[in-house]
Design a protein around this motif. Structure first.
Motif, PDB file in Angstrom:
ATOM      1  N   VAL A 255      -8.412  -0.669   5.225  1.00 34.27           N
ATOM      2  CA  VAL A 255      -7.924   0.448   6.015  1.00 34.27           C
ATOM      3  C   VAL A 255      -8.880   1.618   5.850  1.00 34.27           C
ATOM      4  CG1 VAL A 255      -6.052   2.116   6.353  1.00 34.27           C
ATOM      5  CG2 VAL A 255      -5.519  -0.253   5.775  1.00 34.27           C
ATOM      6  N   ASN A 256      -9.170   2.313   6.943  1.00 38.59           N
ATOM      7  CA  ASN A 256      -9.980   3.527   6.876  1.00 38.59           C
ATOM      8  C   ASN A 256      -9.064   4.719   6.579  1.00 38.59           C
ATOM      9  OD1 ASN A 256     -12.495   2.374   7.377  1.00 38.59           O
ATOM     10  ND2 ASN A 256     -12.234   2.505   9.593  1.00 38.59           N
ATOM     11  N   PRO A 271       0.424  -3.734   3.445  1.00 33.14           N
ATOM     12  CA  PRO A 271       1.061  -3.340   4.709  1.00 33.14           C
ATOM     13  C   PRO A 271       2.091  -2.243   4.510  1.00 33.14           C
ATOM     14  CG  PRO A 271       0.924  -5.721   4.538  1.00 33.14           C
ATOM     15  CD  PRO A 271       0.525  -5.174   3.202  1.00 33.14           C
ATOM     16  N   ALA A 272       2.104  -1.303   5.450  1.00 27.41           N
ATOM     17  CA  ALA A 272       3.059  -0.198   5.363  1.00 27.41           C
ATOM     18  C   ALA A 272       4.484  -0.694   5.580  1.00 27.41           C
ATOM     19  CB  ALA A 272       2.700   0.872   6.392  1.00 27.41           C
ATOM     20  N   GLU A 273       4.644  -1.749   6.375  1.00 29.13           N
ATOM     21  CA  GLU A 273       5.975  -2.294   6.645  1.00 29.13           C
ATOM     22  C   GLU A 273       6.455  -3.064   5.418  1.00 29.13           C
ATOM     23  OE1 GLU A 273       3.387  -2.632   8.436  1.00 29.13           O
ATOM     24  OE2 GLU A 273       3.777  -1.602  10.329  1.00 29.13           O
ATOM     25  N   ALA A 274       7.560  -2.722   4.912  1.00 26.48           N
ATOM     26  CA  ALA A 274       8.095  -3.358   3.706  1.00 26.48           C
ATOM     27  C   ALA A 274       8.404  -4.828   3.981  1.00 26.48           C
ATOM     28  CB  ALA A 274       9.358  -2.629   3.252  1.00 26.48           C
TER      29      ALA A 274
END
Length: 391
Positions: A255-256, A271-274
């Motif tokens: 990720v930038n 990942p941001a999604e749990a």
């Protein structure tokens, strides 16, 4: 061998094909593809065929007319042989072009062999090879060891005799061995690994899935001989189109991350999604490389590549890069692809080596430059290794 022997002996061959019982094979045990015939004049004729069906192919020709035609061409080849100092003279004739509309072979190739052995005086035309069209070849050979002439008639599916085929193969091998520059295409298939790894600014470790982090390279190489003719020392160079795949482990993705008044930084992030599990998370990089590698290449007695070893360096430039994610969402498989530089180093350089035998090499390449730009991504050096398959 005296030319006049050919016509009557091959005419007898016609009788052998068309009738049964006109000549008897010797009593000695023979292979299925060998027929030895003892003729009334004490000459011995040996016929080599793959099977009886191939023997019957001779009926496709009117052998009496063919023998007259061959006799004319052999006379021309014999005349040329007498005026030549070489051990072998080959001439080609095209009866179908000269006699359109007639059932004659498309091509006739005649090779006169001049015996130059030291235990007997030189004699022009001791052996004659005749190849007719694409149906069969005739080899007429004289042997005077016991005072009797022996004639061998070989029937094969190729228009070229064994001696011509062998000579052409050796000539090609010698021509390649003496060539100053060899060009070839080969494919590198291997794996990528990272060395000298450091954690990113968030403290995450850059770990790869070993088997899934693949390396592929399409190479157009030129081997340039260094030194005089026959030297085994070469310089290998030529363009290489390489594809490096870095498959992340531990459910990370690239990720930038951009701070206030600061350039963006590439980091490792989950990942941001749990609860999202990444089946695939990779960074794919394509580059164009140019090796400069001295190497030793040796050949066997037949002129074929046998063993080679080399070591040197390479330079390259990144052409493109992208990330690819694969995951499950709401019962569906999704794939996300994002193109970008991800702060990868554009200019590349390093060392490499290869060792191989025949058509397979083992290779290893080590990038001396960091995979990512300094302080802009997780620090590491790439090493690629695997097999090179020569085409």
């Amino acid at each position: 061998m005296k030319r006049f022997l050919l016509l009557p002996l091959l005419t007898m061959l016609l009788a052998l094909v068309s009738t049964t019982g006109s000549a008897r094979a010797l009593n000695a045990p023979l292979n299925d593809d060998t027929i030895v015939v003892r003729l009334p004049n004490q000459a011995t004729m040996t016929l080599y065929v793959k099977d009886r069906a191939q023997l019957r192919e001779l009926r496709n020709y009117k052998l009496d007319s063919l023998m007259v035609l061959l006799d004319t061409y052999i006379a021309q080849a014999e005349k040329a042989s007498k005026n030549s100092t070489s051990e072998q003279v080959t001439m080609e004739f095209y009866p179908a072009k000269d006699q359109p509309g007639k059932k004659v072979p498309e091509q006739i190739r005649i090779t006169m062999h001049n015996d130059q052995t030291t235990d007997r005086p030189a004699k022009k035309g001791d052996r004659v090879d005749v190849s007719v069209g694409r149906v069969f070849g005739v080899t007429v050979e004289e042997s005077n060891t016991d005072g009797n002439d022996r004639v061998s008639v070989r029937v094969g599916s190729s228009a070229k005799s064994d001696s011509i085929r062998t000579a052409e193969r050796k000539a090609k091998q010698e021509e390649r061995a003496n060539r100053a520059v060899h060009s070839n295409f080969d494919i590198d298939l291997g794996l990528n690994a990272l060395t000298n790894k450091q954690r990113d600014i968030n403290g995450n470790s850059l770990d790869l899935r070993p088997v899934a982090s693949r390396y592929i390279s399409l190479n157009w190489h030129y081997d340039i001989r260094l030194g005089r003719k026959g030297s085994p020392l070469y310089l290998r160079t030529g363009p290489e189109l390489a594809f490096n795949n870095y498959m992340l482990d531990n459910n990370y993705q690239f990720v930038n991350q951009k701070g206030v008044n600061q350039p963006d930084v590439t980091v490792l992030q989950k990942p941001a999604e749990a609860g999202r599990n990444l089946e695939k998370s990779k960074l794919a990089v394509s580059s164009l490389n140019l090796p400069l590698m001295p190497m030793l290449s040796f050949r066997d007695k037949e002129g074929k590549d046998s063993f080679r070893i080399g070591a040197g360096g390479f330079v390259g430039y990144r052409l493109g890069s992208h990330t690819k994610l694969k995951y499950e969402e709401d019962g569906n498989t999704k794939k996300d692809k994002d193109r970008g530089s991800y702060n990868l180093t554009d200019f590349q350089y390093g060392v490499q080596g290869t060792i191989g035998i025949r058509s397979i090499d083992l290779f290893a390449k080590y990038n001396l430059n960091h995979t990512f730009k300094d302080n802009r991504g997780p620090q590491a050096n790439t090493i690629s290794f695997g097999l090179s398959i020569l085409q």
